[in-house]
Motif scaffolding. Structure first.
Motif, short mmCIF file in Angstrom:
data_model
loop_
_atom_site.label_atom_id
_atom_site.label_comp_id
_atom_site.label_asym_id
_atom_site.label_seq_id
_atom_site.Cartn_x
_atom_site.Cartn_y
_atom_site.Cartn_z
N LYS A 129 0.83 -1.21 0.00
CA LYS A 129 0.00 0.00 0.00
C LYS A 129 0.87 1.26 0.00
CE LYS A 129 -4.22 -1.56 0.19
NZ LYS A 129 -5.17 -1.26 -0.86
N LEU A 130 1.95 1.23 0.76
CA LEU A 130 2.84 2.38 0.80
C LEU A 130 3.50 2.61 -0.56
CD1 LEU A 130 4.50 1.84 4.27
CD2 LEU A 130 2.94 3.67 3.64
N ASN A 131 3.92 1.54 -1.20
CA ASN A 131 4.52 1.67 -2.53
C ASN A 131 3.51 2.21 -3.53
OD1 ASN A 131 7.07 0.90 -1.81
ND2 ASN A 131 6.80 -1.23 -2.37
N GLU A 132 2.25 1.78 -3.43
CA GLU A 132 1.21 2.29 -4.32
C GLU A 132 1.05 3.80 -4.15
OE1 GLU A 132 -2.43 0.20 -3.71
OE2 GLU A 132 -1.66 -1.67 -4.53
N GLN A 133 1.01 4.25 -2.91
CA GLN A 133 0.86 5.68 -2.67
C GLN A 133 2.09 6.46 -3.13
OE1 GLN A 133 -1.72 7.67 -1.74
NE2 GLN A 133 -2.85 5.77 -2.08
#
Length: 149
Positions: free
Chosen positions: A18-22
């Motif tokens: 999720k952090l990489n997506e953001q």
């Protein structure tokens, strides 16, 4: 009891995708022209679709018109940035949100005032005439400030 470092590392390891997506979404926004960047409120990825919330219906039309540009930028991000390699997006959908944005209050900035600590009594040790004249002008300004208060 856990320390802060272990808690933060646990959160990062658990939510890495999720952090990489953001991060990828933020990098995509930074690559867009300013008018697009200013129109975006937020974005998220659900399954293989990237949803982008916009401020104005006119910008929704602009985004839809320039979707090939956005797709090209996204593909280049996947190639060049390690974190974005798993950011698989098949389609991009835009929508205009109904929520009112919080209005930021403009705070009045106050300039700091201070009392002059110097009285203008100092020795002028300048060796050149131009520097000596500048120091004398500073001395006069200080004296006027002291007299006015």
């Amino acid at each position: 009891m856990k320390n802060a470092k272990s808690v933060v590392s646990h959160l990062f390891s658990k939510n890495q995708d999720k952090l990489n997506e953001q991060r990828c979404f933020r990098k995509l926004l930074n690559l867009l022209p300013k008018r697009f960047k200013d129109a975006v409120i937020f974005g998220y990825k659900k399954q293989n679709t990237l949803y982008i919330a916009l401020k104005h219906p006119g910008m929704k039309m602009e985004f839809n018109y320039n979707q090939t540009l956005i797709n090209e930028l996204l593909n280049k991000l996947k190639i060049s940035v390690e974190e974005c390699k798993n950011f698989d997006v098949k389609q991009i959908k835009t929508f205009v949100t109904n929520k009112k944005l919080p209005v930021r209050e403009e705070r009045e900035t106050k300039l700091a005032t201070y009392l002059e600590k110097s009285s203008g009594k100092f020795e002028n040790m300048a060796k050149t005439d131009t520097v000596s004249e500048m120091i004398e002008k500073i001395r006069e300004t200080i004296r006027k400030n002291v007299e006015s208060k």
